[in-house]
Design an enzyme around this catalytic site. Structure first.
Site, mmCIF file in Angstrom:
data_model
loop_
_atom_site.group_PDB
_atom_site.id
_atom_site.type_symbol
_atom_site.label_atom_id
_atom_site.label_comp_id
_atom_site.label_asym_id
_atom_site.label_seq_id
_atom_site.Cartn_x
_atom_site.Cartn_y
_atom_site.Cartn_z
ATOM 1 N N LYS A 155 -2.899 5.275 -3.059
ATOM 2 C CA LYS A 155 -3.759 5.958 -2.181
ATOM 3 C C LYS A 155 -4.563 6.887 -2.998
ATOM 4 C CE LYS A 155 -3.951 3.704 1.855
ATOM 5 N NZ LYS A 155 -5.179 3.238 2.819
ATOM 6 N N GLU A 171 -11.004 0.660 -3.543
ATOM 7 C CA GLU A 171 -11.393 0.340 -2.090
ATOM 8 C C GLU A 171 -12.095 1.600 -1.544
ATOM 9 O OE1 GLU A 171 -7.790 -1.298 -0.207
ATOM 10 O OE2 GLU A 171 -8.704 -1.022 1.943
ATOM 11 N N GLY A 197 -4.123 -4.178 6.244
ATOM 12 C CA GLY A 197 -2.860 -3.515 7.173
ATOM 13 C C GLY A 197 -3.156 -2.465 7.818
ATOM 14 N N LYS A 202 -1.082 -1.204 -4.360
ATOM 15 C CA LYS A 202 -2.286 -0.278 -4.148
ATOM 16 C C LYS A 202 -1.856 1.127 -4.022
ATOM 17 C CE LYS A 202 -4.669 0.076 0.293
ATOM 18 N NZ LYS A 202 -5.457 -0.651 1.315
ATOM 19 N N ASP A 255 -7.101 2.969 -3.090
ATOM 20 C CA ASP A 255 -7.796 3.119 -2.047
ATOM 21 C C ASP A 255 -8.089 4.614 -1.614
ATOM 22 O OD1 ASP A 255 -9.100 2.844 0.452
ATOM 23 O OD2 ASP A 255 -7.116 1.882 1.409
ATOM 24 N N SER A 299 0.828 -1.146 0.018
ATOM 25 C CA SER A 299 -0.125 0.143 -0.105
ATOM 26 C C SER A 299 1.153 1.160 -0.007
ATOM 27 C CB SER A 299 -0.894 -0.048 1.283
ATOM 28 O OG SER A 299 -1.624 1.138 1.489
ATOM 29 N N ASP A 341 -13.654 -1.872 2.955
ATOM 30 C CA ASP A 341 -12.509 -1.788 4.178
ATOM 31 C C ASP A 341 -13.307 -1.275 5.390
ATOM 32 O OD1 ASP A 341 -10.725 -1.082 6.202
ATOM 33 O OD2 ASP A 341 -9.438 -0.342 4.818
HETATM 34 O O1 OSB Z 1 -7.203 1.805 4.521
HETATM 35 O O2 OSB Z 1 -6.031 0.071 4.194
HETATM 36 C C1 OSB Z 1 -6.196 1.217 4.926
HETATM 37 C C2 OSB Z 1 -3.021 2.180 6.997
HETATM 38 C C3 OSB Z 1 -3.584 2.691 8.164
HETATM 39 C C4 OSB Z 1 -4.978 2.759 8.059
HETATM 40 C C5 OSB Z 1 -5.647 2.443 6.787
HETATM 41 C C6 OSB Z 1 -5.223 1.736 5.937
HETATM 42 C C7 OSB Z 1 -3.841 1.785 5.722
HETATM 43 C C8 OSB Z 1 -3.113 1.097 4.630
HETATM 44 C C9 OSB Z 1 -1.622 0.613 4.955
HETATM 45 O O3 OSB Z 1 -3.494 1.017 3.605
HETATM 46 C C10 OSB Z 1 -1.628 -0.690 4.969
HETATM 47 C C11 OSB Z 1 -0.242 -1.369 5.513
HETATM 48 O O4 OSB Z 1 0.793 -0.967 4.904
HETATM 49 O O5 OSB Z 1 -0.085 -1.686 6.532
HETATM 50 MG MG MG Z 2 -8.119 0.743 3.235
#
Ligand code: OSB
Ligand code: MG
Length: 370
Positions: free
Chosen positions: A164, A214, A291, A162, A189, A136, A239
């Site tokens: 953001k 997402e 995560g 992924k 996401d 991510s 999520d």
């Molecule tokens: O939306 O998936 C999410 C991290 C913190 C809060 C929400 C999210 C995330 C991530 C990071 O996308 C996932 C990771 O690398 O741990």
């Molecule tokens: Mg998410």
């Protein structure tokens, strides 16, 4: 098992790189770790995935600390359980606070696996000895920096990326990454940053062949997501909206998503996560493990969860070195050049929890002896 001691440690650790999303910027984490010990001296560890601020969910570190200290620890300490799934019932009359509950319940699952001398993933019913890792990538200052990050992660071996997005930083990012990496399994996401008024934007993303989008809409919504999913070809993945098994049932019935991201903390622990996995598997809806920038303890739990059959897509479970200079487990989590994580074969989490390192990083502690 009879829980003789439950300890809370809050550790503070800096991330190697700031993580930026539509919710804000994270540079360091306060991580609450729960350690349970039974009468025979066996121990288990769990991680509370609450963030420093109540932005991703209602939970946050200081709130979780209080509910753990004043409610969950006193309830669990001294009690006997024949199975760790009984913790969920014990906490049932306390509303919400799922990340705090998960930390205790998951520690008890770890403890039970230790007691039996088997890997936790086998206790859970997992079937994979290797899992596919994904990354991510947070919002970057420029598109060039984003492209460099993506290139670097692919070079390391990761199988799916992924990125953001947020209003104003969305289509151009996806378009650029797709143009440069035409065959990359790619997804985006939004962390709830949009509304149905943005439907034209999402219609316009269909041409980029994303694996999924997402959580585009509100964190507590299913209905609008169903409306959006009817209008676009890209699968919606939920999520934030899925915090309990009934949410998965309702989301599937409504057509609010075609994929679900399961996070142990967000759904309240293994008992709930296993139920969501079963519901989705029976409905033919793929799930993957999300995560929360976990330390090694939470990361090792995520690996165990990812071995379940329904977890058929690469998750956001990646190497310790992407987050931390030095992790609190030994060895740290690593990823092969094929983008795979080998599931450890040893008992419990299969990693050693580094007590010394945790002591060194601890900024607050609490203990419930019996
Ligand atoms: O939306 O998936 C999410 C991290 C913190 C809060 C929400 C999210 C995330 C991530 C990071 O996308 C996932 C990771 O690398 O741990
Ligand atoms: Mg998410």
């Amino acid at each position: 098992m009879r829980l003789r001691t439950i300890d809370l440690h809050e550790i503070r650790v800096r991330l190697r790189h700031p993580f930026v999303t539509s919710l804000g910027r994270t540079e360091a984490r306060g991580v609450i770790l729960v350690r349970v010990e039974d009468e025979d001296g066996a121990e288990g560890w769990g991680e509370c995935t609450a963030d420093e601020n109540p932005f991703y969910s209602e939970e946050w570190v200081d709130g979780s600390w209080l509910v753990l200290r004043d409610y969950l620890l006193p309830l669990a300490a001294g009690k006997s359980f024949s199975h760790p799934s009984e913790l969920a019932g014990l906490f049932g009359h306390i509303r919400g606070h799922r990340m705090a509950k998960a930390a205790v319940e998951n520690a008890c699952w770890h403890l039970e696996a230790q007691r039996r001398g088997i890997p936790l993933w086998k206790l859970l019913g997992g079937t994979r000895d290797v899992i596919a890792a994904g990354v991510s990538i947070g919002l970057q200052p420029t598109i060039d920096e984003l492209l460099a990050k993506v290139e670097n992660e692919i070079g390391t071996g990761y199988r799916r990326v992924k990125i953001k997005i947020k209003p104003g930083s969305d289509r151009a990012l996806i378009e650029s990454v797709r143009a440069r990496f035409p065959d990359l399994p790619l997804m985006a996401d939004a962390n709830s940053a949009y509304t149905l008024a943005d439907t034209p934007l999402f219609e316009g993303l269909d041409q980029f062949g994303l694996m999924m989008i997402e959580q585009p809409l509100a964190h507590d919504d299913l209905f609008d997501h169903a409306t959006l999913q009817r209008g676009i070809a890209t699968p919606v993945c939920l999520d934030e909206s899925i915090v309990k098994p009934a949410d998965a049932v309702h989301a599937i019935a409504l057509g609010a998503c075609r994929i679900i991201n399961v996070k142990l903390g967000r759904v309240g622990g293994y008992t709930s996560a296993l139920e969501i996995e079963r519901i989705c598997r029976e409905a033919g809806v793929p799930v993957w493990c999300g995560g929360m920038l976990e330390s090694g303890v939470g990361r090792a739990h995520n690996i165990a969860l990812s071995t379940l059959e329904g977890f058929s897509l690469p998750g956001d479970v990646s190497a310790s070195a992407r987050y931390w200079e030095q992790d609190i487990i030994d060895p740290p989590v690593t990823v092969t050049s094929e983008g795979l994580i080998t599931v450890p074969s040893g008992p419990g989490l299969g990693f050693t929890v580094d007590r010394e390192r945790i002591e060194h990083l601890t900024v607050r502690r609490e203990s419930e002896p019996v």
